[in-house]
Design a protein around this motif. Structure first.
Motif, PDB file in Angstrom:
ATOM      1  N   ASP A 153       0.818  -1.223   0.000  1.00 30.66           N
ATOM      2  CA  ASP A 153       0.000   0.000   0.000  1.00 30.66           C
ATOM      3  C   ASP A 153       0.852   1.273   0.000  1.00 30.66           C
ATOM      4  N   SER A 173      -4.598  -4.265  -3.268  1.00 32.04           N
ATOM      5  CA  SER A 173      -5.585  -4.992  -4.055  1.00 32.04           C
ATOM      6  C   SER A 173      -6.001  -4.143  -5.238  1.00 32.04           C
ATOM      7  N   TYR A 185     -18.275  -4.798  -6.599  1.00 34.00           N
ATOM      8  CA  TYR A 185     -17.387  -5.539  -5.704  1.00 34.00           C
ATOM      9  C   TYR A 185     -15.924  -5.110  -5.833  1.00 34.00           C
ATOM     10  N   PRO A 225     -12.446  -3.958  -5.322  1.00 36.70           N
ATOM     11  CA  PRO A 225     -11.896  -3.623  -4.004  1.00 36.70           C
ATOM     12  C   PRO A 225     -11.485  -2.160  -3.857  1.00 36.70           C
ATOM     13  N   GLN A 226     -11.017  -1.522  -4.942  1.00 38.56           N
ATOM     14  CA  GLN A 226     -10.566  -0.129  -4.841  1.00 38.56           C
ATOM     15  C   GLN A 226     -11.665   0.875  -5.161  1.00 38.56           C
ATOM     16  N   ASN A 282     -17.366  -1.376  -1.104  1.00 37.96           N
ATOM     17  CA  ASN A 282     -16.254  -1.059  -0.201  1.00 37.96           C
ATOM     18  C   ASN A 282     -16.242   0.416   0.171  1.00 37.96           C
ATOM     19  N   ASP A 283     -16.680   1.250  -0.761  1.00 35.93           N
ATOM     20  CA  ASP A 283     -16.759   2.681  -0.478  1.00 35.93           C
ATOM     21  C   ASP A 283     -17.738   2.935   0.666  1.00 35.93           C
ATOM     22  N   ALA A 293     -16.236   1.765   3.887  1.00 33.53           N
ATOM     23  CA  ALA A 293     -15.223   2.698   4.387  1.00 33.53           C
ATOM     24  C   ALA A 293     -15.900   3.881   5.076  1.00 33.53           C
ATOM     25  N   LYS A 327     -11.964  -2.682   4.198  1.00 32.81           N
ATOM     26  CA  LYS A 327     -12.316  -3.129   2.852  1.00 32.81           C
ATOM     27  C   LYS A 327     -12.378  -4.645   2.800  1.00 32.81           C
ATOM     28  N   TRP A 358     -14.093  -8.754  -2.043  1.00 31.42           N
ATOM     29  CA  TRP A 358     -15.303  -9.536  -2.320  1.00 31.42           C
ATOM     30  C   TRP A 358     -15.058 -10.713  -3.236  1.00 31.42           C
TER      31      TRP A 358
END
Lengths: 438, 330
Positions: free
Chosen positions: A258, A264, B167, B169-170, B175-176, B179, B185, B188
């Motif tokens: 990170d 990811s 889904y 991740p970023q 995930n948002d 967060a 996170k 998924w």
């Protein structure tokens, strides 16, 4: 039945009438094509989409325009298993196209089974294409069992793009304006951290989640940089340098902290991050270049730094193959040879899409030398490494999926590199022990 | 919608309009089908011929596209046939022996069964709850029905793409949202422990509408008098639900559960498009394994053998269904 409903007789009559209308329409349709049918129709399948697809279409149109004797009709299919499955089935079923594009690494899965025909180099020479037209590594790869089975259009290595603004601010550019060379994993990580200080996000972008191809491309680059070999012989266990493999995987896993790179990220996320300046570097295939040019990014590129002593770069080649015909039409086959030679000679426009042309006269031309950043990684053609040969290996193969299955958890920090690697070797050995279907 | 419910109660009410009549020549009870007794023999022959004539297109399809492939597949499973045409000699049961010893086959079969179990339960329960909510008489019923059923009309590719983005991740919405409320996170589609559930959630959103419609139709067919009588006796809403609605829905529930099991066993599209069987093979269903061994791994004979093993499993479930429904109507 009420009187308003159509009787069976009326229905039949109506259907017959409709049928004749369609038949008539069909006839005029035939008449329409027949008037322009002096050109022979050549079916050509490929898997090039996006910017590559647009370039290829322009090259096909140019070749069609220059050759009134034939008309090449491309069919574009989805990259990976969908394409290769359909090509194999069409060839096995006796209805293949006259010409197809295939990754050179996939030829060992097609040539022994008789799905593709060898090229007649003397006929190709009539159109000015000979063995000398290709760089040695690329030419070697086009042979299988002593015959030429594929004619390479390009080589497309896995390279490093970098943002010159970010690299410059981080003080990482050399006197020639290009990125400084680094020679060890530690130096590379240090450089990425410097860039991270500029972007405040990540130093490097590398999308890999869910993509066996991406993981394999970087892994194999690093593995080959150890000077190690990998051999797949059916009936025998995989021959591989385990230490080099594990070290490569450990280095890859160390990237995803990170800071150096996002823990990811999938391919799309990685490219998007780099394109919006969220990182200084990106590991990706050369085919991504048009995206960054279009985004007006201050982008340059180089081969992936040599971190383990031996310069090496994973690559594959888009190559022309002749799917086996039940009955070869000599005239059409001659057209195919002419078409392929035309495309090779016009592959400067293919270079604009990022690929390194296979046809040497183009590579040696001034026009190609003027292309930046293409010329900055053109040296990759001398260090490229294709996948180890087996019927199940190569671009978009299940084998790369199996790699992802065993290695993704290593990269996510959930498994030890040695465990992930050993599991992949076991999976590969199972494949090698099974009956060979080609 | 009501026709769905009547087909459920077909056993009790054979004379409902729209239901196919019993074949008069088999059901030779005088009075029930008077026309059959009046028929002369040549007439019956001609009727029979006509019958075969009408059935012929379907029969031809059935033979060409179902029976023939079924037999050919069985033959293929006994050969080493490859997609490239190489080695198609008979090798007996070798493919079956190899399949039964193949850890990946068992793993993928296990994934299919796992998916079937964890998807069937919510797909039935959520459908029931949704139907119950709509049935209590919410305003704008059409809107609820539409919004519950609409996802079912989408193609699997659309649903898969849509959920792959959510889904992500970023950049994904989910995930948002996590967060924003301070949760970590989730990978998924990248975490072997989560990926199958992520696919179940997508499948639930996509296909629950069908079960919802079946339940809603059945609920609306429960006579209102039952509820009136119950409320006169002082039964509350919950009591009515558990003592009237649920028991009346039993035949529908049995049907939904079994249809759902069969549908879930065939899982392929969403998985192939969202995870391609990953991460670490944790979502690869057996149908995908069949596809891989046969079409990308070229081994058609071996792939046919795995298909037949899976076929055996589905037949077992179907036979179970047959016995359960027969016992119920007996």
């Amino acid at each position: 039945m009420s009187g308003k409903q159509v009787s069976r007789r009326q229905l039949l009559a109506g259907t017959a009438a409709l049928g004749s209308v369609f038949a008539a329409a069909g006839l005029t349709g035939c008449g329409g094509t027949a008037s322009a049918a002096s050109a022979r129709d050549i079916a050509f399948w490929h898997l090039l989409s996006g910017g590559d697809g647009i370039k290829m279409q322009a090259m096909i149109s140019a070749a069609n325009g220059a050759n009134p004797g034939f008309k090449v009709h491309p069919t574009v299919l989805a990259w990976g298993p969908p394409y290769y499955t359909k090509l194999a089935m069409a060839s096995a079923g006796g209805r293949p196209p006259e010409l197809a594009i295939m990754h050179a690494s996939r030829v060992p899965g097609y040539a022994p089974g008789g799905l593709i025909d060898p090229w007649d180099m003397s006929l190709l020479a009539e159109y000015g294409v000979t063995a000398e037209s290709f760089a040695p590594r690329i030419w070697d790869k086009s042979q299988h069992g002593g015959q030429v089975f594929s004619i390479a259009l390009d080589s497309h290595p896995f390279v490093m793009f970098y943002n010159t603004d970010i690299a410059g601010t981080a003080g990482m550019l050399g006197a020639n304006g290009q990125l400084q060379e680094v020679g060890s994993p530690q130096d590379f990580l240090a450089m990425a951290r410097e860039m991270q200080k500029v972007t405040q996000a990540h130093g490097l972008s590398f999308g890999y989640l869910g993509s066996g191809s991406q993981m394999w491309r970087l892994f194999y680059t690093l593995y080959k940089q150890h000077g190690a070999d990998m051999e797949l012989t059916p009936g025998q266990p995989m021959k591989v340098d385990r230490d080099a493999a594990v070290e490569s995987l450990e280095f890859m896993a160390s990237l995803f902290d990170d800071t150096v790179a996002a823990k990811s990220g999938d391919i799309g996320t990685g490219i998007a991050e780099f394109a919006r300046g969220g990182s200084g570097m990106l590991f990706s295939g050369v085919w991504e270049l048009p995206t960054f040019k279009k985004a007006d990014l201050p982008v340059d590129a180089a081969t992936i730094p040599t971190l383990y002593g031996t310069p090496a770069s994973y690559a594959d080649s888009h190559s022309f193959v002749l799917p086996r015909q039940l009955n070869v039409d000599d005239e059409k086959r001659r057209d195919v040879y002419k078409f392929v030679s035309d495309i090779l000679k016009g592959s400067l426009s293919w270079a604009e899409a990022g690929h390194i042309p296979a046809y040497q006269p183009i590579v040696q031309s001034q026009a190609y030398r003027d292309l930046t950043p293409q010329i900055h990684y053109a040296n990759a053609a001398d260090i490229i490494a294709y996948d180890p040969e087996a019927w199940f290996s190569g671009s978009g193969s299940d084998w790369q999926t199996y790699f992802a299955e065993n290695v993704q958890n290593v990269l996510l920090g959930r498994d030890k590199a040695a465990d992930g690697w050993d599991a992949f070797v076991r999976r590969t050995n199972t494949l090698l022990s099974r009956p060979n279907p080609v | 919608m009501s026709s769905l419910a009547t087909s459920e109660s077909a056993e009790q009410a054979p004379s409902l309009p729209g239901q196919p009549r019993r074949n008069p020549s088999r059901n030779n009870q005088p009075g029930k089908s008077p026309s059959s007794t009046a028929q002369s023999s040549p007439r019956r022959t001609r009727d029979n011929l006509n019958g075969w004539g009408f059935a012929a297109p379907f029969l031809a399809f059935f033979l060409v596209f179902l029976v023939w492939p079924l037999l050919y597949g069985l033959y293929m499973s006994l050969t080493g046939k490859s997609l490239t045409g190489a080695n198609d000699s008979l090798i007996g049961l070798a493919n079956y022996a190899e399949a039964l010893a193949d850890a990946d086959m068992w793993h993928s079969l296990g994934n299919t069964l796992y998916f079937t179990v964890i998807s069937t339960v919510p797909l039935v329960l959520v459908a029931l709850v949704m139907a119950g909510l709509v049935n209590v008489g919410l305003p704008a019923q059409w809107l609820w029905r539409l919004s519950y059923f609409a996802p079912y009309l989408l193609a699997s590719t659309v649903v898969s793409l849509f959920f792959s983005w959510m889904y992500n991740p970023q950049l994904g919405l989910i995930n948002d949202a996590l967060a924003k409320i301070g949760l970590p996170k989730v990978g998924w589609l990248n975490d072997p422990n989560v990926a199958m559930w992520a696919i179940v959630i997508a499948t639930l959103w996509w296909t629950v509408g069908f079960n919802f419609l079946l339940y809603l139709a059945a609920m609306q067919n429960i006579p209102a008098q039952h509820y009136e009588a119950a409320s006169l006796d002082g039964a509350g809403a919950w009591r009515q639900f558990f003592s009237i609605t649920l028991p009346q829905l039993t035949p529908t529930t049995v049907m939904i559960v079994l249809l759902q099991i069969l549908a879930s066993l065939k899982i392929f599209d969403q998985v192939y498009q969202m995870t391609a069987g990953g991460p670490s093979g944790s979502t690869r269903p057996v149908v995908e394994y069949i596809f891989e061994t046969g079409f990308t791994g070229y081994r058609l004979g071996y792939s046919a053998a795995i298909s037949y093993i899976f076929f055996g499993l589905i037949v077992a479930v179907s036979v179970m269904q047959f016995f359960i429904t027969r016992r119920r109507s007996a």
